[in-house]
Design an enzyme around this catalytic site. Structure first.
Site, PDB file in Angstrom:
ATOM      1  CG  ASP A  11      -1.767   1.237   1.340  1.00  0.00           C
ATOM      2  OD1 ASP A  11      -2.360   1.617   0.316  1.00  0.00           O
ATOM      3  OD2 ASP A  11      -1.840   1.856   2.425  1.00  0.00           O
ATOM      4  CB  SER A  12       0.139   4.757  -0.729  1.00  0.00           C
ATOM      5  OG  SER A  12      -1.062   4.765   0.014  1.00  0.00           O
ATOM      6  CD  GLU A 155      -2.763   8.344   7.393  1.00  0.00           C
ATOM      7  OE1 GLU A 155      -1.806   9.050   7.752  1.00  0.00           O
ATOM      8  OE2 GLU A 155      -2.695   7.508   6.475  1.00  0.00           O
TER       9      GLU A 155
END
Ligand code: DGL
Length: 275
Positions: A11-12, A155
């Site tokens: 994933d990034s 986040e």
């Protein structure tokens, strides 16, 4: 032995752990290697060429680790770089788009499907194209909506914060007006917003792309007879090796939030991908 090789997930950044969580749910006996390209996150606002280059590098790294399958957990990379990844490795590659698209078609009764994702995912049209292609002659309307502010909100851990609610209400307005009955969560971070989204759109079925990708991978591995041998015991600690391209100060806190349990210390890999 091919079957005992790990599954590679990239994933990034850390968000792909929401996808890994689903894989552990459906394939608990498998070993996993997770690569988070945390030095180059986010992918969601980048150009297709850049995402393709990053995705190719991540998959080549995983192949070097000896994985038997690659999971492109990042929806942005799945949208724009799946064919690039498939062209650069010779093992099965699982993307996020088609499994979620087919599940959304099955789930929708009024055939009005909303798709939310990063700007790059929505601009690529990958989900809309896949839904229309898989639906064949069935008349389906797709309503795509980019929600770039959702990633930093998740986040930050603000999944039920009044600010998140205000932003979500704004993003969901056109989807509510369109009277969608099914919503594809086309980004690694969005499953964490499910409680809020359900509160705002109570009658809408949410489609978690990671969950459907995991089911698809399970079927593929079973068909190819590449599932790891199951042990006659419960898995109390999944077998995961973590690699990241940078270790952000919030890594452990954010990772635990996405995965649902504490993670081991990740190994940092250099920009040259040499370890
Ligand atoms: N992992 C990305 C995705 O699923 C979200 C974060 C980013 O923009 O890199 O699209």
């Amino acid at each position: 032995m091919e079957n005992s090789k790990p599954i590679g997930v990239f994933d990034s950044g850390i968000g792909g752990l929401s996808v890994l969580k689903q894989f552990i749910r459906f394939l608990p006996f498998e070993k996993y290697i997770y690569l988070g390209d945390t030095a180059r996150v986010p992918y969601g606002n980048r150009s297709e060429d850049t995402v393709k280059r990053y995705a190719k590098e991540c998959s080549e790294f995983l192949v070097k680790q000896g994985v038997k399958m690659i999971v492109v957990a990042c929806n942005t990379a799945s949208s724009v770089a799946l064919e690039t990844v498939r062209g650069s490795v010779d093992i099965p590659v699982i993307g996020m788009i088609n499994p979620a698209a087919s599940s959304a078609i099955r789930a929708s009764i009024n055939k009005k499907i909303g798709v939310i994702g990063t700007r790059a995912t929505i601009n690529s049209g990958a989900y809309s194209n896949s839904i229309k292609e898989l639906a064949k002659d069935e008349k389906i309307e797709v309503f795509p909506q980019a929600c770039p502010l959702f990633v930093p909100i998740v986040e930050e851990g603000w999944v039920m914060h009044p600010a998140a609610r205000m932003i979500a209400e704004e993003y969901l307005k056109p989807l509510k007006e369109a009277q969608i009955d099914t919503l594809v969560l086309g980004c690694t971070h969005y499953p964490l917003l499910s409680p809020l989204l359900t509160e705002l759109m109570p009658r809408v079925t949410l489609i978690d792309s990671g969950e459907h990708a995991a089911v698809h991978a399970l079927r593929l591995l079973a068909e190819d007879k590449k599932l790891v041998e199951e042990k006659d015991e419960f898995v109390v600690k999944p077998n995961i090796k973590f690699f990241v391209t940078d270790i952000p100060s919030t890594f452990f806190e954010v990772a635990q939030r996405f995965l649902g349990f504490p993670v081991d210390a990740p190994q940092r890999v250099s920009a040259q991908w040499t370890i």
